[in-house]
Design a protein around this motif. Sequence first.
Motif, PDB file in Angstrom:
ATOM      1  N   SER A 106       1.993   1.398  12.016  1.00 41.54           N
ATOM      2  CA  SER A 106       3.380   1.024  11.720  1.00 41.54           C
ATOM      3  C   SER A 106       4.181   2.158  11.107  1.00 41.54           C
ATOM      4  N   LEU A 107       3.520   3.203  10.631  1.00 42.48           N
ATOM      5  CA  LEU A 107       4.222   4.344  10.039  1.00 42.48           C
ATOM      6  C   LEU A 107       5.105   5.013  11.081  1.00 42.48           C
ATOM      7  N   VAL A 108       6.344   5.295  10.703  1.00 42.62           N
ATOM      8  CA  VAL A 108       7.279   6.012  11.571  1.00 42.62           C
ATOM      9  C   VAL A 108       7.245   7.490  11.185  1.00 42.62           C
ATOM     10  N   CYS A 109       6.655   8.289  12.036  1.00 45.88           N
ATOM     11  CA  CYS A 109       6.567   9.738  11.820  1.00 45.88           C
ATOM     12  C   CYS A 109       6.241  10.384  13.150  1.00 45.88           C
ATOM     13  N   PRO A 110       7.100  11.254  13.644  1.00 46.49           N
ATOM     14  CA  PRO A 110       8.359  11.737  13.074  1.00 46.49           C
ATOM     15  C   PRO A 110       9.403  10.610  12.967  1.00 46.49           C
ATOM     16  N   ILE A 111      10.369  10.815  12.089  1.00 49.83           N
ATOM     17  CA  ILE A 111      11.436   9.845  11.914  1.00 49.83           C
ATOM     18  C   ILE A 111      12.587  10.150  12.871  1.00 49.83           C
ATOM     19  N   GLY A 112      13.406   9.126  13.116  1.00 44.31           N
ATOM     20  CA  GLY A 112      14.554   9.304  13.999  1.00 44.31           C
ATOM     21  C   GLY A 112      14.295   8.763  15.392  1.00 44.31           C
ATOM     22  N   LEU A 113      15.351   8.709  16.180  1.00 47.31           N
ATOM     23  CA  LEU A 113      15.253   8.183  17.527  1.00 47.31           C
ATOM     24  C   LEU A 113      14.537   9.157  18.447  1.00 47.31           C
ATOM     25  N   PRO A 114      13.680   8.652  19.335  1.00 52.20           N
ATOM     26  CA  PRO A 114      13.011   9.536  20.308  1.00 52.20           C
ATOM     27  C   PRO A 114      14.036  10.250  21.184  1.00 52.20           C
ATOM     28  N   GLY A 115      13.725  11.487  21.529  1.00 50.41           N
ATOM     29  CA  GLY A 115      14.581  12.251  22.425  1.00 50.41           C
ATOM     30  C   GLY A 115      15.567  13.161  21.725  1.00 50.41           C
ATOM     31  N   ILE A 116      15.724  13.011  20.404  1.00 48.60           N
ATOM     32  CA  ILE A 116      16.602  13.908  19.636  1.00 48.60           C
ATOM     33  C   ILE A 116      15.701  14.911  18.920  1.00 48.60           C
ATOM     34  N   GLU A 117      15.686  16.124  19.404  1.00 41.59           N
ATOM     35  CA  GLU A 117      14.729  17.115  18.917  1.00 41.59           C
ATOM     36  C   GLU A 117      15.321  18.098  17.914  1.00 41.59           C
ATOM     37  N   ASP A 118      16.644  18.180  17.828  1.00 45.12           N
ATOM     38  CA  ASP A 118      17.293  19.141  16.938  1.00 45.12           C
ATOM     39  C   ASP A 118      16.899  18.864  15.487  1.00 45.12           C
ATOM     40  N   ASP A 122      18.383  20.245  12.751  1.00 46.06           N
ATOM     41  CA  ASP A 122      19.460  20.468  11.787  1.00 46.06           C
ATOM     42  C   ASP A 122      19.596  19.218  10.914  1.00 46.06           C
ATOM     43  N   PRO A 123      19.644  19.341   9.585  1.00 47.23           N
ATOM     44  CA  PRO A 123      19.638  18.155   8.720  1.00 47.23           C
ATOM     45  C   PRO A 123      20.673  17.084   9.076  1.00 47.23           C
ATOM     46  N   PRO A 124      21.941  17.435   9.358  1.00 53.66           N
ATOM     47  CA  PRO A 124      22.874  16.356   9.719  1.00 53.66           C
ATOM     48  C   PRO A 124      22.497  15.623  10.995  1.00 53.66           C
ATOM     49  N   ILE A 125      21.879  16.321  11.943  1.00 48.24           N
ATOM     50  CA  ILE A 125      21.467  15.664  13.185  1.00 48.24           C
ATOM     51  C   ILE A 125      20.262  14.760  12.927  1.00 48.24           C
ATOM     52  N   ILE A 126      19.306  15.233  12.134  1.00 53.42           N
ATOM     53  CA  ILE A 126      18.195  14.359  11.742  1.00 53.42           C
ATOM     54  C   ILE A 126      18.736  13.118  11.041  1.00 53.42           C
ATOM     55  N   ALA A 127      19.692  13.330  10.137  1.00 50.48           N
ATOM     56  CA  ALA A 127      20.252  12.208   9.384  1.00 50.48           C
ATOM     57  C   ALA A 127      20.933  11.199  10.299  1.00 50.48           C
ATOM     58  N   ALA A 128      21.686  11.689  11.283  1.00 52.71           N
ATOM     59  CA  ALA A 128      22.357  10.784  12.216  1.00 52.71           C
ATOM     60  C   ALA A 128      21.340   9.987  13.017  1.00 52.71           C
ATOM     61  N   SER A 129      20.277  10.648  13.466  1.00 52.11           N
ATOM     62  CA  SER A 129      19.243   9.982  14.242  1.00 52.11           C
ATOM     63  C   SER A 129      18.521   8.929  13.411  1.00 52.11           C
ATOM     64  N   VAL A 130      18.193   9.265  12.171  1.00 51.83           N
ATOM     65  CA  VAL A 130      17.501   8.313  11.297  1.00 51.83           C
ATOM     66  C   VAL A 130      18.422   7.143  10.945  1.00 51.83           C
ATOM     67  N   THR A 131      19.684   7.427  10.716  1.00 56.78           N
ATOM     68  CA  THR A 131      20.636   6.358  10.413  1.00 56.78           C
ATOM     69  C   THR A 131      20.700   5.353  11.548  1.00 56.78           C
ATOM     70  N   ALA A 132      20.760   5.829  12.791  1.00 55.89           N
ATOM     71  CA  ALA A 132      20.764   4.925  13.944  1.00 55.89           C
ATOM     72  C   ALA A 132      19.482   4.101  13.983  1.00 55.89           C
ATOM     73  N   GLN A 133      18.378   4.726  13.660  1.00 54.98           N
ATOM     74  CA  GLN A 133      17.102   4.012  13.642  1.00 54.98           C
ATOM     75  C   GLN A 133      17.089   2.927  12.568  1.00 54.98           C
ATOM     76  N   LEU A 134      17.619   3.227  11.406  1.00 58.90           N
ATOM     77  CA  LEU A 134      17.668   2.232  10.330  1.00 58.90           C
ATOM     78  C   LEU A 134      18.570   1.055  10.704  1.00 58.90           C
ATOM     79  N   LEU A 135      19.661   1.329  11.392  1.00 59.31           N
ATOM     80  CA  LEU A 135      20.533   0.245  11.850  1.00 59.31           C
ATOM     81  C   LEU A 135      19.798  -0.655  12.835  1.00 59.31           C
ATOM     82  N   GLN A 136      18.992  -0.065  13.704  1.00 56.77           N
ATOM     83  CA  GLN A 136      18.196  -0.865  14.628  1.00 56.77           C
ATOM     84  C   GLN A 136      17.214  -1.753  13.874  1.00 56.77           C
TER      85      GLN A 136
END
Length: 322
Positions: A273-285, A287-301
């Motif tokens: 159940s551990l999510v690692c790497p974090i963030g949506l699949p397919g977003i490889e960048d 850069d911290p803001p991009i990681i943050a955006a990807s993780v935010t979308a994942q948390l909303l899901q």
Amino acid sequence: MRVWRQLTDFVARHGAAALVTVHDVKGSAPRKAGAHMVVRPDGAFHGTIGGGQLEFRMLDIAREMLAAGRGPARIVDQALGPDLGQCCGGRVKILIETFDNRDLEDIAPLVEAEAAGGLFEVECRMEEGRVKRDLASAVGDDRWTGWRETHGEVRTPVLIFGAGHVGRALVLSLAPLPFSVRWLDDREDAFPSHIPPNAKAVRMRDPEAEIAEAGPTSLILVMTHDHPLDMAIVAAALRRGFPYVGLIGSATKRARFEKRFREIGIPEDTIRSLVCPIGLPGIEDKDPPIIAASVTAQLLQVRERVGQDVIPGGPPDREGDP
């Protein structure tokens, strides 16, 4: 959005304000019943009822009503397709009300209820053309004839362990969203001087105690400066069974952590159940803001999946109409 706080602020600063509410929806519409927009006399506004031609038209009506002075409420029955050319094709009833300083005393209990957090129900009725609202617990069914509204908001708790570059970017990304963030780091001066209103920065003394005291619907993100600390926090979080436990890192880091978790007796399905790497699949960048955006979308899901996607001022329980 804290509707009643915003309305009070606009009235205090500008002398008047309008409240535009999606009162009822039939078929497809941009927003659900209960969506709000608070409008100033100059046309500036906060919130949205869905944008597009519907919102533009309701803004015009609200400004006209404000220019005429505090008066009766108005219901606009609007077909979206033939009247406005919007593809939604449904039909909405929009409730538009005007307020000034005379209303602040009546609004005060609603502002207080909003500040307390969570959802609360309001019983509404028409009196001399205006909407009269009372907190449901203050009235009782024997005195009430009208309709009900739900106000307030449910904020999903998020614990972020680590105030590095990604932690900072993630806190900013979550700032406008329905999350309540507890931001933890054990280092002195780890946090920036400005913290968003929905976040609380905490100098961490006992990370496992933080996990033990977190609510069962909390979402956990681990991204500290220290791998052994990461491992201890993640192990404690996995044992609690939160809806989401995320660990920043690569597949290699995950494999190392999984090996240790098996050694200390964490069940295999829990480890998976551990999510690692974090963030949506397919977003490889990375850069911290991009990681943050990807993780935010994942948390909303995740938030929607666990049933906490409650719209502030969500759909009223219709037992009447103004």
